[in-house]
Design an enzyme around this catalytic site. Structure first.
Site, PDB file in Angstrom:
ATOM      1  CG  HIS A  53      11.339  43.312  12.088  1.00 41.50           C
ATOM      2  ND1 HIS A  53      10.313  44.147  12.439  1.00 41.50           N
ATOM      3  CD2 HIS A  53      12.147  44.048  11.281  1.00 41.50           C
ATOM      4  CE1 HIS A  53      10.480  45.342  11.868  1.00 41.50           C
ATOM      5  NE2 HIS A  53      11.589  45.298  11.150  1.00 41.50           N
ATOM      6  CD  GLU A  55      10.002  40.888  17.052  1.00 42.72           C
ATOM      7  OE1 GLU A  55      10.774  40.971  16.074  1.00 42.72           O
ATOM      8  OE2 GLU A  55       9.752  41.846  17.789  1.00 42.72           O
ATOM      9  CD  GLU A 298      39.531  52.455  13.282  1.00 43.65           C
ATOM     10  OE1 GLU A 298      40.586  52.501  12.628  1.00 43.65           O
ATOM     11  OE2 GLU A 298      38.952  51.398  13.551  1.00 43.65           O
ATOM     12  CG  LEU A 303      37.750  62.631  12.996  1.00 48.45           C
ATOM     13  CD1 LEU A 303      36.779  63.494  12.209  1.00 48.45           C
ATOM     14  CD2 LEU A 303      37.677  61.192  12.499  1.00 48.45           C
TER      15      LEU A 303
HETATM   16  C1  AOF Z   1      10.847  44.466  15.540  1.00 49.66           C
HETATM   17  N1  AOF Z   1      11.780  43.487  15.401  1.00 49.66           N
HETATM   18  O1  AOF Z   1      13.812  42.785  14.784  1.00 49.66           O
HETATM   19  C2  AOF Z   1      13.359  45.075  14.612  1.00 49.66           C
HETATM   20  C3  AOF Z   1      12.384  46.103  14.824  1.00 49.66           C
HETATM   21  O2  AOF Z   1      11.419  49.447   8.173  1.00 49.66           O
HETATM   22  P1  AOF Z   1      10.793  48.301   8.893  1.00 49.66           P
HETATM   23  O3  AOF Z   1       9.368  48.047   8.498  1.00 49.66           O
HETATM   24  O4  AOF Z   1      11.644  47.069   8.876  1.00 49.66           O
HETATM   25  O5  AOF Z   1      10.666  48.730  10.431  1.00 49.66           O
HETATM   26  C4  AOF Z   1      11.748  49.270  11.093  1.00 49.66           C
HETATM   27  C5  AOF Z   1      11.354  49.589  12.520  1.00 49.66           C
HETATM   28  O6  AOF Z   1      11.040  48.391  13.224  1.00 49.66           O
HETATM   29  C6  AOF Z   1      12.519  50.213  13.282  1.00 49.66           C
HETATM   30  O7  AOF Z   1      12.515  51.614  13.169  1.00 49.66           O
HETATM   31  C7  AOF Z   1      12.210  49.784  14.686  1.00 49.66           C
HETATM   32  O8  AOF Z   1      11.224  50.602  15.234  1.00 49.66           O
HETATM   33  C8  AOF Z   1      11.633  48.394  14.495  1.00 49.66           C
HETATM   34  N2  AOF Z   1      12.674  47.389  14.544  1.00 49.66           N
HETATM   35  N3  AOF Z   1      11.168  45.749  15.306  1.00 49.66           N
HETATM   36  O9  AOF Z   1       9.694  44.171  15.878  1.00 49.66           O
HETATM   37  C9  AOF Z   1      13.008  43.733  14.939  1.00 49.66           C
HETATM   38  N4  AOF Z   1      14.582  45.353  14.109  1.00 49.66           N
HETATM   39 ZN    ZN Z   2       8.767  43.790  13.671  1.00 49.14          ZN
END
Ligand code: AOF
Ligand code: ZN
Length: 367
Positions: A53, A55, A298, A303
């Site tokens: 993610h 963070e 597209e 479609l």
């Molecule tokens: C964050 N930071 O950059 C993103 C988030 O399947 P996992 O464990 O990777 O979790 C996916 C969920 O995390 C996704 O459905 C959404 O709620 C969140 N995405 N969260 O803190 C991120 N991409």
């Molecule tokens: Zn996260």
């Protein structure tokens, strides 16, 4: 009024997130900027494939400098346990003092609980800065979670009178080089590209994003093909082992065809029949279940008409060349059967721009 500094850092986080559109599905593209004493000490975005993610990436860059910092995130940090600890905990362990999130995460595992957890741990928490912009960046993810289907952009490129090929079927090229490049960049920002089988039969397209290095993950190609008329020799099938090709077909399509296409690497999705072809709404449901958040449709004309008639177009992107072909040429959308103006699909203009001699207009569904 938000402080200018907060706005600038959130804008930067949004730019990082935007650059990952199309490659993080099933997860949203998120951006994170860590700032200490007015200085950016870390930044990052959701990695291709959805993990790590944003963070985690930003914290790894900041190291010990994250202590006392403010984290600007385009989505609420997650608080659920997966293969790695949640982002809320990573931020707390790193000693981040303040979290500014543009939006709450609609994923039921998070949905406000991430910010609450941070607040309970003594982190100062704010929500809502540039929320509309953040929602636009992750529109596909929001659509998948809230509506159970991907967001749908319909892209068309035509003459001024909405024609996409001459009477004899010649279509290369109506729009110019700049418009065609912009169309490839548009592909680059979507998870999947959808065409009808007619387009595969007529053009045998590759359906790739032809901007080298633009995407860190291949674009999924989806063909709406009720009775599996896609030839096993078609380019999208010949390359299906490297670049995913998914086919939405009717459940009563020929079983031997199903097997043949599957053997060549295509992924098949049986879908109930629709008014013309497959039920696209059900097809989109299946794509969302497979993780897809943002689809670019597209063409062709059949479609486009099915999508418009079923009110499935969230965003319309139209390239117009300053030329005309007249009523004996091929239209961008097939018959819609509109008898009264009140039944006409209407859109709201969002953007218009010049691209060389061509024009680009972007519209959002009116409702
Ligand atoms: C964050 N930071 O950059 C993103 C988030 O399947 P996992 O464990 O990777 O979790 C996916 C969920 O995390 C996704 O459905 C959404 O709620 C969140 N995405 N969260 O803190 C991120 N991409
Ligand atoms: Zn996260």
């Amino acid at each position: 009024m938000a402080a200018a500094e907060d706005l600038a850092h959130m804008q930067a986080a949004l730019a990082l997130a935007r650059r990952r559109q199309g490659v993080t599905w099933p997860n949203p593209p998120v951006g994170c900027v860590l700032v200490r004493e007015g200085r950016v000490v870390g930044c990052g975005a959701t990695a291709p494939g959805g993990r790590p993610h944003a963070e985690t990436v930003a914290l790894a860059m900041a190291g010990g400098r994250a202590r006392g910092a403010t984290a600007y995130v385009t989505l609420e940090p997650c608080c659920h346990h997966a293969r790695t600890p949640p982002c809320t905990d990573a931020l707390m362990v790193a000693g981040v003092a303040r979290v500014v999130a543009a939006l709450c995460d609609p994923d039921p595992r998070v949905n406000g609980k991430g910010l609450a957890r941070l607040g309970a741990a003594g982190v100062s928490v704010e929500e809502g800065l540039l929320a509309a912009e953040a929602e636009a960046v992750a529109a596909g993810f929001f659509s998948r979670v809230r509506r159970g289907r991907p967001s749908v952009t319909l892209k068309l490129a035509s003459t001024l009178d909405g024609r996409i090929a001459t009477r004899d079927g010649e279509s290369r090229w109506i729009t110019g080089e700049m418009a065609r490049r912009a169309a490839h960049a548009l592909r680059g920002r979507h998870d999947a590209i959808l065409v009808g089988v007619g387009t595969v039969l007529a053009d045998d397209p590759e359906l790739s994003c032809r901007i080298p290095g633009y995407r860190a993950r291949p674009l999924v190609r989806v063909v709406a093909d009720s009775f599996l008329r896609t030839p096993p020799k078609a380019r999208v099938i010949a390359t299906a082992r490297e670049t995913p090709t998914w086919i939405l077909h009717r459940a009563d399509a020929d079983a031997a065809r199903v097997e043949e296409l599957r053997e060549r690497g295509a992924r098949l999705f049986p879908v109930p029949p629709g008014i013309a072809g497959v039920d696209l709404r059900a097809g989109f449901g299946a794509l969302a279940e497979a993780g897809v958040t943002a689809v670019l449709a597209e063409g062709g004309a059949a479609l486009a008409a099915s999508l418009l008639a079923a009110d499935l177009v969230d965003r319309l992107v139209w390239f117009h060349a300053p030329a005309l072909l007249g009523a004996d040429a091929w239209p961008a959308a097939a018959a819609l059967g509109v008898a009264r103006l009140e039944a006409m699909p209407r859109f709201l203009r969002r953007q218009s721009a010049a691209l060389g001699e061509d024009m680009l207009s972007e519209f959002a569904r009116a409702a």
